[in-house]
Design an enzyme around this catalytic site. Structure first.
Site, PDB file in Angstrom:
ATOM      1  N   ARG A  95      44.548  41.053  37.376  1.00 33.83           N
ATOM      2  CA  ARG A  95      45.415  39.888  37.556  1.00 33.83           C
ATOM      3  C   ARG A  95      45.087  38.776  36.575  1.00 33.83           C
ATOM      4  O   ARG A  95      45.976  38.073  36.109  1.00 33.83           O
ATOM      5  CB  ARG A  95      45.266  39.393  38.995  1.00 33.83           C
ATOM      6  CG  ARG A  95      45.893  38.045  39.266  1.00 33.83           C
ATOM      7  CD  ARG A  95      46.094  37.817  40.740  1.00 33.83           C
ATOM      8  NE  ARG A  95      46.954  38.850  41.294  1.00 33.83           N
ATOM      9  CZ  ARG A  95      46.939  39.254  42.569  1.00 33.83           C
ATOM     10  NH1 ARG A  95      46.094  38.692  43.416  1.00 33.83           N
ATOM     11  NH2 ARG A  95      47.742  40.199  42.987  1.00 33.83           N
ATOM     12  N   TYR A  96      43.799  38.604  36.319  1.00 33.76           N
ATOM     13  CA  TYR A  96      43.349  37.533  35.428  1.00 33.76           C
ATOM     14  C   TYR A  96      43.011  38.121  34.054  1.00 33.76           C
ATOM     15  O   TYR A  96      42.754  39.323  33.942  1.00 33.76           O
ATOM     16  CB  TYR A  96      42.094  36.881  36.015  1.00 33.76           C
ATOM     17  CG  TYR A  96      42.295  36.187  37.343  1.00 33.76           C
ATOM     18  CD1 TYR A  96      42.897  34.944  37.412  1.00 33.76           C
ATOM     19  CD2 TYR A  96      41.851  36.778  38.526  1.00 33.76           C
ATOM     20  CE1 TYR A  96      43.050  34.293  38.638  1.00 33.76           C
ATOM     21  CE2 TYR A  96      41.997  36.140  39.751  1.00 33.76           C
ATOM     22  CZ  TYR A  96      42.595  34.891  39.798  1.00 33.76           C
ATOM     23  OH  TYR A  96      42.745  34.255  40.997  1.00 33.76           O
ATOM     24  N   ARG A  99      38.918  39.658  33.872  1.00 32.89           N
ATOM     25  CA  ARG A  99      38.175  40.294  34.965  1.00 32.89           C
ATOM     26  C   ARG A  99      39.106  41.121  35.849  1.00 32.89           C
ATOM     27  O   ARG A  99      40.290  40.811  35.958  1.00 32.89           O
ATOM     28  CB  ARG A  99      37.439  39.253  35.810  1.00 32.89           C
ATOM     29  CG  ARG A  99      38.314  38.139  36.355  1.00 32.89           C
ATOM     30  CD  ARG A  99      37.458  36.877  36.530  1.00 32.89           C
ATOM     31  NE  ARG A  99      38.145  35.793  37.226  1.00 32.89           N
ATOM     32  CZ  ARG A  99      39.008  34.967  36.637  1.00 32.89           C
ATOM     33  NH1 ARG A  99      39.352  35.141  35.383  1.00 32.89           N
ATOM     34  NH2 ARG A  99      39.567  33.984  37.326  1.00 32.89           N
ATOM     35  N   CYS A 108      34.725  50.053  55.797  1.00 37.03           N
ATOM     36  CA  CYS A 108      33.952  48.828  55.983  1.00 37.03           C
ATOM     37  C   CYS A 108      33.002  48.980  57.161  1.00 37.03           C
ATOM     38  O   CYS A 108      33.231  49.796  58.051  1.00 37.03           O
ATOM     39  CB  CYS A 108      34.895  47.651  56.245  1.00 37.03           C
ATOM     40  SG  CYS A 108      35.756  47.089  54.759  1.00 37.03           S
ATOM     41  N   CYS A 112      37.777  43.858  60.022  1.00 35.56           N
ATOM     42  CA  CYS A 112      38.148  42.491  60.381  1.00 35.56           C
ATOM     43  C   CYS A 112      39.617  42.464  60.778  1.00 35.56           C
ATOM     44  O   CYS A 112      40.465  42.996  60.063  1.00 35.56           O
ATOM     45  CB  CYS A 112      37.940  41.554  59.198  1.00 35.56           C
ATOM     46  SG  CYS A 112      36.281  41.609  58.493  1.00 35.56           S
ATOM     47  N   CYS A 115      41.979  41.014  58.067  1.00 35.65           N
ATOM     48  CA  CYS A 115      41.798  41.574  56.727  1.00 35.65           C
ATOM     49  C   CYS A 115      43.048  41.435  55.866  1.00 35.65           C
ATOM     50  O   CYS A 115      44.157  41.750  56.300  1.00 35.65           O
ATOM     51  CB  CYS A 115      41.423  43.047  56.817  1.00 35.65           C
ATOM     52  SG  CYS A 115      41.132  43.792  55.197  1.00 35.65           S
ATOM     53  N   ARG A 117      43.596  43.255  53.366  1.00 33.67           N
ATOM     54  CA  ARG A 117      43.985  44.630  52.996  1.00 33.67           C
ATOM     55  C   ARG A 117      44.141  45.501  54.236  1.00 33.67           C
ATOM     56  O   ARG A 117      43.766  46.670  54.253  1.00 33.67           O
ATOM     57  CB  ARG A 117      42.965  45.237  52.023  1.00 33.67           C
ATOM     58  CG  ARG A 117      42.900  44.477  50.739  1.00 33.67           C
ATOM     59  CD  ARG A 117      42.332  45.209  49.562  1.00 33.67           C
ATOM     60  NE  ARG A 117      42.167  44.228  48.492  1.00 33.67           N
ATOM     61  CZ  ARG A 117      40.996  43.742  48.071  1.00 33.67           C
ATOM     62  NH1 ARG A 117      39.859  44.214  48.562  1.00 33.67           N
ATOM     63  NH2 ARG A 117      40.947  42.821  47.143  1.00 33.67           N
ATOM     64  N   ASP A 275      45.290  34.525  54.318  1.00 32.48           N
ATOM     65  CA  ASP A 275      46.474  35.072  53.650  1.00 32.48           C
ATOM     66  C   ASP A 275      47.591  35.347  54.661  1.00 32.48           C
ATOM     67  O   ASP A 275      47.333  35.529  55.852  1.00 32.48           O
ATOM     68  CB  ASP A 275      46.121  36.382  52.923  1.00 32.48           C
ATOM     69  CG  ASP A 275      45.215  36.144  51.726  1.00 32.48           C
ATOM     70  OD1 ASP A 275      45.283  35.045  51.133  1.00 32.48           O
ATOM     71  OD2 ASP A 275      44.440  37.056  51.393  1.00 32.48           O
ATOM     72  N   ASP A 312      44.975  31.795  48.070  1.00 30.88           N
ATOM     73  CA  ASP A 312      45.297  32.885  47.149  1.00 30.88           C
ATOM     74  C   ASP A 312      46.823  32.959  47.178  1.00 30.88           C
ATOM     75  O   ASP A 312      47.422  33.310  48.201  1.00 30.88           O
ATOM     76  CB  ASP A 312      44.642  34.199  47.614  1.00 30.88           C
ATOM     77  CG  ASP A 312      44.210  35.047  46.429  1.00 30.88           C
ATOM     78  OD1 ASP A 312      44.775  34.859  45.329  1.00 30.88           O
ATOM     79  OD2 ASP A 312      43.326  35.910  46.597  1.00 30.88           O
ATOM     80  N   LYS A 319      44.049  32.617  42.797  1.00 32.62           N
ATOM     81  CA  LYS A 319      43.467  31.579  43.653  1.00 32.62           C
ATOM     82  C   LYS A 319      43.748  30.186  43.099  1.00 32.62           C
ATOM     83  O   LYS A 319      43.574  29.942  41.924  1.00 32.62           O
ATOM     84  CB  LYS A 319      41.964  31.810  43.757  1.00 32.62           C
ATOM     85  CG  LYS A 319      41.629  33.141  44.417  1.00 32.62           C
ATOM     86  CD  LYS A 319      40.148  33.422  44.375  1.00 32.62           C
ATOM     87  CE  LYS A 319      39.826  34.784  44.947  1.00 32.62           C
ATOM     88  NZ  LYS A 319      40.158  35.894  44.014  1.00 32.62           N
TER      89      LYS A 319
HETATM   90  C1  LIG Z   1      39.419  36.815  43.615  1.00 32.68           C
HETATM   91  C2  LIG Z   1      39.824  37.748  42.570  1.00 32.68           C
HETATM   92  C3  LIG Z   1      39.118  37.814  41.362  1.00 32.68           C
HETATM   93  C4  LIG Z   1      37.923  36.948  41.078  1.00 32.68           C
HETATM   94  O1  LIG Z   1      38.259  35.591  41.028  1.00 32.68           O
HETATM   95  P1  LIG Z   1      37.145  34.517  40.655  1.00 32.68           P
HETATM   96  O2  LIG Z   1      37.850  33.212  40.876  1.00 32.68           O
HETATM   97  O3  LIG Z   1      36.763  34.772  39.237  1.00 32.68           O
HETATM   98  O4  LIG Z   1      35.986  34.716  41.578  1.00 32.68           O
HETATM   99  C5  LIG Z   1      39.554  38.715  40.425  1.00 32.68           C
HETATM  100  N1  LIG Z   1      40.625  39.498  40.629  1.00 32.68           N
HETATM  101  C6  LIG Z   1      41.331  39.446  41.760  1.00 32.68           C
HETATM  102  C7  LIG Z   1      42.520  40.336  41.934  1.00 32.68           C
HETATM  103  C8  LIG Z   1      40.956  38.573  42.780  1.00 32.68           C
HETATM  104  O5  LIG Z   1      41.648  38.541  43.932  1.00 32.68           O
END
Ligand SMILES: *Cc1c(COP(=O)(O)O)cnc(C)c1O
Length: 375
Positions: A95-96, A99, A108, A112, A115, A117, A275, A312, A319
């Site tokens: 998504r980002y 990372r 798990c 939860c 959850c 998911r 969420d 989120d 986020k």
């Molecule tokens: C939370 C999340 C991250 C990590 O986010 P950070 O703000 O860097 O901790 C990375 N990918 C996804 C899909 C997430 O939901």
């Protein structure tokens, strides 16, 4: 069999074994329906910590009929963050820019009830050796990825040998700078943190943990010991908390939790607004509740005990951090701010009117660049 494996194998997974639920046959029958839609798991360690009906631990893991109400609410969906839409290969969310989130399994130590998911957890055949292979391959082929979050499910339920292999493969990718493990294991199945596990983990630094704690009573002596073992092998420990109605939606509980985490060398990282996940509506709160809690934390206790409060964004926006308003006025000449005691302070910037962070010389500040004014 190790203690944690025994505790896991003795989990409550059926309605008939749930603690502190009404005796009536009709109620139990309806609850069976909940269990068919959303699996149940309470491992025997966690079960022992539950002191009574409606206690904060009970609420997190014991299903209620309210979970079925949400099928009629159209704004709640099974994948509110649209994770499936951001998966270039199965079970890897990119998504980002730099990372990714990689699902290691979908089991798990507890399930939860809130959850995010809920659509996946506890169902067989979702995360497989093949999806994992494709995920690792994807990271290897994408040099822009410098950070992987191992998630699930819970990565620490994977057997030692397998975990060693996965971590080893990830570490062999030159551009991958850091590895994070997202886990609720230290707080809900602390016996899993064994000497052998630690001897594996410490080979893969820089390795970070983001754990999950929602209530101070989760920090039992066993859990504190597990955290200490992880901290002692040099893993920076973080914690994420979900804001939950009737569990931690008051400032005193949150403050106690955050302070107790710090005492155990765990740095609070995020508080999540819950969420909009189908089957979880009864545990959500208003956003204002979270902002009020942030206001009661900021300045009132160690800055290190104050996590970021985030939503989120529904649909996959990622986020977004929210803060209680501290800016009363923001003009070219000055910024008027208020502190944790409600006192007002003026900060002059009249000599730096044309200054801006990126060096561009705007003659008039753009409204959207300024802090938001209180309504
Ligand atoms: C939370 C999340 C991250 C990590 O986010 P950070 O703000 O860097 O901790 C990375 N990918 C996804 C899909 C997430 O939901």
């Amino acid at each position: 069999m190790e203690l944690w494996q025994k505790q896991l194998s003795q989990s409550v997974v059926k309605v008939k074994d749930l603690p502190f639920i009404p005796e009536s046959d009709e109620y139990r029958k309806k609850l069976e329906e909940v269990g068919e839609n959303y699996p149940i798991r309470i491992n025997s360690y966690f079960l022992e910590q539950i002191k009574g009906p409606n206690d904060p631990l009970w609420k997190q893991v014991v299903p209620t009929l309210e979970e079925l109400d949400d099928f009629v609410q159209e704004d709640l969906i099974s994948d509110p963050l649209n994770e499936e839409g951001d998966m270039p290969v199965p079970e890897l969310v990119h998504r980002y820019p730099d990372r990714v989130l990689l699902m290691i399994n979908n089991q798990c130590p507890i399930v939860c009830r809130f959850c995010t998911r809920k659509r996946k957890i506890g169902f067989p055949g979702i995360v497989t050796r093949e999806t994992l292979r494709q995920g690792i391959e994807y990271i290897r082929n994408h040099p822009e990825i410098r950070d992987v979050i191992m998630s699930g499910g819970d990565p620490l339920l994977v057997p030692d040998k397998e975990l060693d292999r996965i971590l080893g493969e990830l570490r062999s990718i030159p551009h991958l700078e850091i590895i994070r493990i997202g886990t609720r294991v230290p707080g809900t199945l602390p016996a899993r943190i064994t000497e052998n596990l630690c001897s594996i983990l410490k080979k893969y630094h820089p390795l970070y943990f983001n754990m999950h704690f929602n209530h101070p009573s989760e920090l039992t002596p066993e859990v504190e010991k597990a955290c200490a073992m992880l901290a002692d092998i040099g893993i920076p420990l973080g914690s994420q908390t979900v804001l939950l109605k009737g569990v931690n939606d008051d400032s005193a509980t949150m403050k106690e939790l955050m302070q107790k985490l710090l005492k155990n060398r765990v740095k609070p990282y995020y508080i999540y607004q819950a969420d909009m996940t189908e089957g979880t509506d009864h545990l959500r709160t208003s956003v204002q509740k979270g902002l009020d809690i942030m206001k009661d934390l900021m300045g009132h206790t160690s800055g290190m005990a104050v996590p970021y409060f985030v939503i989120d964004a529904p649909g996959g926006g990622g986020k977004v951090r929210l803060l209680p308003n501290s800016v009363i006025e923001h003009t070219e000449e000055e910024v008027v701010i208020t502190n944790y005691e409600g006192k007002v302070f003026r900060y002059s910037q009249r000599n730096w009117k044309n200054d801006s962070a990126n060096g561009s010389n705007k003659s008039t500040p753009q409204n959207q660049d300024m802090c938001q004014l209180p309504a």
